[in-house]
Structure formats: C-alpha cells, structure tokens
Design an enzyme around this catalytic site. Structure first.
Site: not given
Ligand code: IMP
Length: 199
Positions: A11, A71, A183
C-alpha cells in the site's frame, strides 16, 4: 552499517506515512515492491494482531530481511466495533475505498453526531529474526462525519474527524496526520523501541 528494514506492505499510501514517521532513524528502508515478488499475504486472521504478524512473518521468511507490517481497523462503537478487522472488505468482494465509505455512511444514516464515535486502531508487528516478534499498538479516537470532506489521505479518511480537530483526516496535511494518527502512535512506539536499542 545501516540496518535494513523491510516495510511489508504494497500500500503506497501506508509506505508514504511510515517513511514520514520513521525519518531520522538510521535505517535503510526497503519496500516490498523493491524486495522482489512473492505471493501477497492472505489476511484471514480474526484479529488485527494476527494479520499484522502474518504479513511481517511471511515477508521476513520470503526475503530474510527484518520486516515490519501494520494492520488497521476502523471501530465504530454504534456498529459494535464494525468494520474492525474487516475494514478493507466492508462492502463485500471487489470493495473499494469509496464503496466502503458509502456502506459506512448508509449504516449510520440518521444516527446523530453524539452516537457516531469511532476509533482507528493500528497494530504493528516487527519480526527481526526467526522465532522473534514484537507488537506495538496505536489508537486515534474521533467521530464519523455525516458526509465526506477532503481528498487527502486514503480509506475512511474523508469521514473521520479526529477528537479535538476541526478537519477530517481527508482534509488534513499528511505531516499533521502523521503526528496524531493511530499509525503514527503505533510506529512511534516502534521507533522508541528501536531508539532504546530493542533491535
Ligand atoms: P489494512 O488491512 O491495515 O490495510 O487496513 C484495512 C482498511 O482500513 C484499509 O483498506 C482502509 O480502508 C482502512 N485504513 C487503514 N488505515 C487507514 C487510515 O490511516 N485512514 C483511513 N483508512 C484507513
């Protein structure tokens, strides 16, 4: 010699944020795209920690480079903490950032601002060597707005108004988001661990 650290995500939005947070540390940061090709991790663990660890472990095993992965889930209290670990596929197969936001707005239609409290929770897993891992966590509390504002950030950012601020993550400059986001807090804890000689 500078230590090599693999940021185990494809990402690009996350890589940008993580690079910003870890600047100043004496590290040679490598991304998954630079480290070679191997199958993407299937994120099927029931928890954020399980998925973060799976991503870091698989990246470490495939490359031999110490790896860090995160995550993240958006937990909306009115929705019993949904979408949570399912945040990326909230609107089903083929979900996009936009379709997920649309589903969230629709599930909160008519719910007043005081009942729209939410938090982003980010779990970071670091695998420095075989059989070793460390976990860090960060949160950011806020509310889900009634309409999208801002084009910045990614994912649910245009709908998330962090507590104490008048602009959504989507409206906020990235370096500002990087001082207060879930994060940021998780990676700051990781950075503190590194500064104190944890690795
Ligand atoms: P992941 O599995 O950590 O990649 O995140 C899951 C989902 O959470 C992503 O597809 C985003 O839609 C959402 N997400 C993760 N981090 C953020 C952020 O910092 N801002 C907004 N949405 C986020």
């Amino acid at each position: 010699m500078m230590k090599k650290l693999l940021i185990a995500t494809h990402n690009a939005d996350k890589v940008k944020e993580i690079r910003g947070i870890l600047t100043g540390l004496d590290l040679n940061l490598v991304t998954l795209d630079e480290a070679g090709t191997f199958p993407p991790t299937v994120e099927d663990a029931p928890t954020l920690q399980g998925n973060a660890l799976k991503k870091a472990l698989e990246a470490f095993r495939a490359t031999g480079i110490p790896a860090v992965a995160d995550d993240t889930g958006l937990e909306v209290f009115y929705l019993n903490d949904a979408p949570g670990v399912y945040s990326s596929r909230y609107s089903g197969p083929g979900a996009t950032y936009a379709s997920n936001r649309k589903k969230l707005l629709s599930n909160l239609r008519g719910v007043p601002p005081r009942r729209r409290a939410a938090q982003f929770r980010c779990v970071v897993a670091f695998v420095p060597a075989a059989g070793v891992h460390h976990i860090f966590e960060g949160k950011c509390t806020g509310v889900i707005t009634e309409k999208e504002s801002g084009e910045g950030g990614f994912g649910y950012d245009p709908l998330f108004l962090p507590d104490g601020f008048a602009e959504t993550f989507g409206e906020m400059a990235l370096d500002k988001k990087n001082t207060l986001s879930h994060r940021a807090h998780a990676f700051q804890a990781f950075a503190e661990f590194l500064r104190r000689g944890g690795w």
